[in-house]
Write an enzyme that holds these catalytic residues in place. Sequence first.
Site, PDB file in Angstrom:
ATOM      1  N   GLY A 271      -5.602   8.112  -4.094  1.00  0.00           N
ATOM      2  CA  GLY A 271      -4.752   7.027  -4.610  1.00  0.00           C
ATOM      3  C   GLY A 271      -5.516   6.240  -5.657  1.00  0.00           C
ATOM      4  O   GLY A 271      -5.287   5.041  -5.857  1.00  0.00           O
TER       5      GLY A 271
ATOM      6  N   ASP B 165      -9.615  -3.499   7.634  1.00  0.00           N
ATOM      7  CA  ASP B 165      -8.933  -4.748   7.310  1.00  0.00           C
ATOM      8  C   ASP B 165      -9.900  -5.513   6.415  1.00  0.00           C
ATOM      9  O   ASP B 165     -10.883  -6.089   6.888  1.00  0.00           O
ATOM     10  CB  ASP B 165      -8.642  -5.550   8.588  1.00  0.00           C
ATOM     11  N   HIS B 166      -9.632  -5.496   5.124  1.00  0.00           N
ATOM     12  CA  HIS B 166     -10.643  -6.024   4.201  1.00  0.00           C
ATOM     13  C   HIS B 166     -10.876  -7.519   4.370  1.00  0.00           C
ATOM     14  O   HIS B 166     -11.889  -8.046   3.936  1.00  0.00           O
ATOM     15  CB  HIS B 166     -10.294  -5.680   2.746  1.00  0.00           C
ATOM     16  N   TYR B 167      -9.947  -8.218   5.019  1.00  0.00           N
ATOM     17  CA  TYR B 167     -10.139  -9.653   5.229  1.00  0.00           C
ATOM     18  C   TYR B 167     -11.390  -9.939   6.057  1.00  0.00           C
ATOM     19  O   TYR B 167     -12.032 -10.961   5.893  1.00  0.00           O
ATOM     20  CB  TYR B 167      -8.906 -10.261   5.907  1.00  0.00           C
TER      21      TYR B 167
ATOM     22  N   GLU C   4       0.060 -16.873  -2.174  1.00  0.00           N
ATOM     23  CA  GLU C   4      -0.266 -16.176  -3.416  1.00  0.00           C
ATOM     24  C   GLU C   4       0.583 -16.812  -4.503  1.00  0.00           C
ATOM     25  O   GLU C   4       1.790 -16.977  -4.311  1.00  0.00           O
ATOM     26  CB  GLU C   4       0.055 -14.683  -3.302  1.00  0.00           C
TER      27      GLU C   4
ATOM     28  N   HIS D 200      -4.472  -9.450   8.803  1.00  0.00           N
ATOM     29  CA  HIS D 200      -5.434 -10.428   8.289  1.00  0.00           C
ATOM     30  C   HIS D 200      -5.375 -11.761   9.050  1.00  0.00           C
ATOM     31  O   HIS D 200      -6.376 -12.279   9.516  1.00  0.00           O
ATOM     32  CB  HIS D 200      -5.165 -10.741   6.817  1.00  0.00           C
TER      33      HIS D 200
HETATM   34  N1  NDP Z   1      -3.149  -3.794  -3.188  1.00  0.00           N
HETATM   35  C1  NDP Z   1      -3.877  -4.500  -2.344  1.00  0.00           C
HETATM   36  O1  NDP Z   1      -4.433  -5.559  -2.654  1.00  0.00           O
HETATM   37  C2  NDP Z   1      -4.059  -3.998  -0.948  1.00  0.00           C
HETATM   38  C3  NDP Z   1      -3.467  -2.841  -0.509  1.00  0.00           C
HETATM   39  N2  NDP Z   1      -3.723  -2.384   0.767  1.00  0.00           N
HETATM   40  C4  NDP Z   1      -3.165  -1.134   1.259  1.00  0.00           C
HETATM   41  O2  NDP Z   1      -3.729  -0.066   0.491  1.00  0.00           O
HETATM   42  C5  NDP Z   1      -2.810   0.972   0.317  1.00  0.00           C
HETATM   43  C6  NDP Z   1      -2.617   1.229  -1.171  1.00  0.00           C
HETATM   44  O3  NDP Z   1      -2.190   0.037  -1.783  1.00  0.00           O
HETATM   45  P1  NDP Z   1      -1.938  -0.091  -3.354  1.00  0.00           P
HETATM   46  O4  NDP Z   1      -3.062   0.481  -4.119  1.00  0.00           O
HETATM   47  O5  NDP Z   1      -1.556  -1.497  -3.573  1.00  0.00           O
HETATM   48  O6  NDP Z   1      -0.675   0.836  -3.524  1.00  0.00           O
HETATM   49  P2  NDP Z   1      -0.048   1.517  -4.822  1.00  0.00           P
HETATM   50  O7  NDP Z   1       1.421   1.335  -4.732  1.00  0.00           O
HETATM   51  O8  NDP Z   1      -0.737   1.095  -6.058  1.00  0.00           O
HETATM   52  O9  NDP Z   1      -0.324   3.059  -4.512  1.00  0.00           O
HETATM   53  C7  NDP Z   1      -1.564   3.729  -4.709  1.00  0.00           C
HETATM   54  C8  NDP Z   1      -1.312   5.072  -5.381  1.00  0.00           C
HETATM   55  O10 NDP Z   1      -0.575   5.902  -4.484  1.00  0.00           O
HETATM   56  C9  NDP Z   1       0.362   6.695  -5.217  1.00  0.00           C
HETATM   57  N3  NDP Z   1       1.697   6.388  -4.697  1.00  0.00           N
HETATM   58  C10 NDP Z   1       2.341   5.207  -4.724  1.00  0.00           C
HETATM   59  N4  NDP Z   1       3.548   5.306  -4.126  1.00  0.00           N
HETATM   60  C11 NDP Z   1       3.668   6.579  -3.723  1.00  0.00           C
HETATM   61  C12 NDP Z   1       4.660   7.301  -3.049  1.00  0.00           C
HETATM   62  N5  NDP Z   1       5.801   6.720  -2.654  1.00  0.00           N
HETATM   63  N6  NDP Z   1       4.450   8.612  -2.780  1.00  0.00           N
HETATM   64  C13 NDP Z   1       3.328   9.200  -3.160  1.00  0.00           C
HETATM   65  N7  NDP Z   1       2.324   8.546  -3.808  1.00  0.00           N
HETATM   66  C14 NDP Z   1       2.491   7.268  -4.084  1.00  0.00           C
HETATM   67  C15 NDP Z   1       0.245   6.312  -6.680  1.00  0.00           C
HETATM   68  O11 NDP Z   1      -0.621   7.243  -7.314  1.00  0.00           O
HETATM   69  P3  NDP Z   1      -0.090   8.524  -8.106  1.00  0.00           P
HETATM   70  O12 NDP Z   1       1.310   8.289  -8.513  1.00  0.00           O
HETATM   71  O13 NDP Z   1      -1.039   8.655  -9.253  1.00  0.00           O
HETATM   72  O14 NDP Z   1      -0.238   9.633  -7.121  1.00  0.00           O
HETATM   73  C16 NDP Z   1      -0.471   4.969  -6.639  1.00  0.00           C
HETATM   74  O15 NDP Z   1      -1.277   4.763  -7.765  1.00  0.00           O
HETATM   75  C17 NDP Z   1      -1.536   0.530   1.041  1.00  0.00           C
HETATM   76  O16 NDP Z   1      -1.573   1.069   2.340  1.00  0.00           O
HETATM   77  C18 NDP Z   1      -1.669  -0.996   1.108  1.00  0.00           C
HETATM   78  O17 NDP Z   1      -1.044  -1.527   2.229  1.00  0.00           O
HETATM   79  C19 NDP Z   1      -4.568  -3.061   1.587  1.00  0.00           C
HETATM   80  C20 NDP Z   1      -5.172  -4.197   1.194  1.00  0.00           C
HETATM   81  C21 NDP Z   1      -4.946  -4.804  -0.082  1.00  0.00           C
HETATM   82  O1  LIG Z   2      -3.877  -6.570   2.290  1.00  0.00           O
HETATM   83  C1  LIG Z   2      -3.412  -7.252   1.400  1.00  0.00           C
HETATM   84  O2  LIG Z   2      -4.095  -8.328   0.965  1.00  0.00           O
HETATM   85  C2  LIG Z   2      -3.862  -8.847  -0.320  1.00  0.00           C
HETATM   86  C3  LIG Z   2      -4.539 -10.211  -0.351  1.00  0.00           C
HETATM   87  O3  LIG Z   2      -5.926 -10.013  -0.247  1.00  0.00           O
HETATM   88  P1  LIG Z   2      -6.913 -10.674  -1.271  1.00  0.00           P
HETATM   89  O4  LIG Z   2      -8.257 -10.182  -0.864  1.00  0.00           O
HETATM   90  O5  LIG Z   2      -6.506 -10.162  -2.634  1.00  0.00           O
HETATM   91  O6  LIG Z   2      -6.741 -12.135  -1.142  1.00  0.00           O
HETATM   92  C4  LIG Z   2      -2.380  -8.946  -0.591  1.00  0.00           C
HETATM   93  O7  LIG Z   2      -2.179  -9.381  -1.900  1.00  0.00           O
HETATM   94  C5  LIG Z   2      -1.782  -7.551  -0.422  1.00  0.00           C
HETATM   95  O8  LIG Z   2      -0.369  -7.626  -0.578  1.00  0.00           O
HETATM   96  C6  LIG Z   2      -2.052  -7.038   0.949  1.00  0.00           C
HETATM   97  O9  LIG Z   2      -1.614  -5.671   1.073  1.00  0.00           O
END
Ligand code: NDP
Ligand SMILES: O=C1O[C@H](COP(=O)(O)O)[C@@H](O)[C@H](O)[C@H]1O
Length: 379
Positions: A98, A264-266, A303, A327
């Site tokens: 991802g 859990d990054h928190y 946020e 978190h």
């Molecule tokens: N964003 C944040 O701050 C945080 C996110 N998380 C968790 O981390 C994980 C990833 O989050 P995040 O990076 O925000 O997510 P994204 O929506 O950015 O998804 C990551 C990558 O996964 C692929 N993707 C997205 N949707 C789909 C789909 N429906 N089917 C197949 N591939 C898909 C895409 O890559 P491509 O199309 O190139 O394959 C995308 O770049 C989640 O489980 C989220 O809960 C946890 C903590 C914080």
């Molecule tokens: O896990 C998540 O956390 C972020 C908030 O974390 P922060 O370190 O950026 O403060 C939240 O924005 C995101 O939706 C959630 O998936």
Amino acid sequence: MATNSSPCSSSSTNFLPSSYIKNERTVLFSRFVVTVPRKSTGVTQIHSRAQGRKYSHIKSSNGHPLNAVSLKDGLDGKGIPVSEAEKEESTLSITVVGASGDLAKKKIFPALFALFYEDWLPENFTVFGYARTKMNDEELRNMISGTLTCRVNQRENCEDKMDQFLKRCFYHAGQYDSEGDFSNLDSKLKVKEAGKVSNRLFYLSIPPNIFVDVVRSVGLRASSLNGWTRVIVEKPFGRDSESSGELTRCLKQYLTEDQIFRIDHYLGKELVENLSVLRFSNLVFEPLWSRDYIRSVQLIFSEDFGTEGRGGYFDNYGIIRDIMQNHLLQILALFAMETPVSLDAEDVRNEKVKVFKVNETTETWRCDCWPIQGPQQEW
Ligand SMILES: NC(=O)C1=CN([C@@H]2O[C@H](COP(=O)(O)OP(=O)(O)OC[C@H]3O[C@@H](n4cnc5c(N)ncnc54)[C@H](OP(=O)(O)O)[C@@H]3O)[C@@H](O)[C@H]2O)C=CC1
Ligand SMILES: O=C1O[C@H](COP(=O)(O)O)[C@@H](O)[C@H](O)[C@H]1O
């Protein structure tokens, strides 16, 4: 790798949608109010066995030490010094699955760089980005280079360090459910590993509905044959107890429990990490940390930006599952738990569980969630 007979597909862990927040422009603002229960905190000094210890004694299913070996210390997972020869003969391959996504860009690549900058990564390591988006190595490097920072104390040689780090980063495009694509990744990893003992870490920075597809492909086509293989799984782990259990069952068709790291990054935030120190190692706060002196506690998550592309994810999981049941409840538990026997993970977890058990039947906390349009309100 453990294997069972009945296969799991992503559809079996594709949890039904709930719609808490649908408006892309909605600004998230949540308030979580907790009243600490009447139960005084035992004044016990914690002897932190965790402090100064960067390894543990757990073994992985394949007999190799489970926890990342601290090569900085020159110790293996059992506290036995690692010889120079051993260090040179093993490799660590980190694959960020991802890699094109928000989390990877915002947090994972910068965190890996911070580890590299602080010399916490082994001598022989490579970082692979994996996603469907078509990119070459150079494009991945360009994408992540803008997010790397030198926030750490030593700031010298930052540019050099970034260049060195980026040279170790590569990209492989593929589908998440394609064993063939993961086989190709395996071939690329083998070239970089150059016949050394290969330890492989897969960081699942992807939506939960494709966790199982990836773990299956990794388990069948890209796991290490002579070192350890571990998978870091991002939250949310399902949408309720049942689906969380189902997810674990499915992951365990391809991995053993000690290969799965739920994150859990928190809990890695400095402020959250310092909570235990503030509570238990501080003569001023420790005796006062009870309901006799504290009437209520409010944990506020806010946020000041919109859903920023996360609308689809929120439609499926909702803000509660996104941040509250992980978190914020983690922080609540750290805040309200009794003194654990030690700061070891299991001891802390046991105390956290008690907080929720005690409060299961009482109305000691309340949770408010407000989506607010427009500027943040004053409190
Ligand atoms: N964003 C944040 O701050 C945080 C996110 N998380 C968790 O981390 C994980 C990833 O989050 P995040 O990076 O925000 O997510 P994204 O929506 O950015 O998804 C990551 C990558 O996964 C692929 N993707 C997205 N949707 C789909 C789909 N429906 N089917 C197949 N591939 C898909 C895409 O890559 P491509 O199309 O190139 O394959 C995308 O770049 C989640 O489980 C989220 O809960 C946890 C903590 C914080
Ligand atoms: O896990 C998540 O956390 C972020 C908030 O974390 P922060 O370190 O950026 O403060 C939240 O924005 C995101 O939706 C959630 O998936």
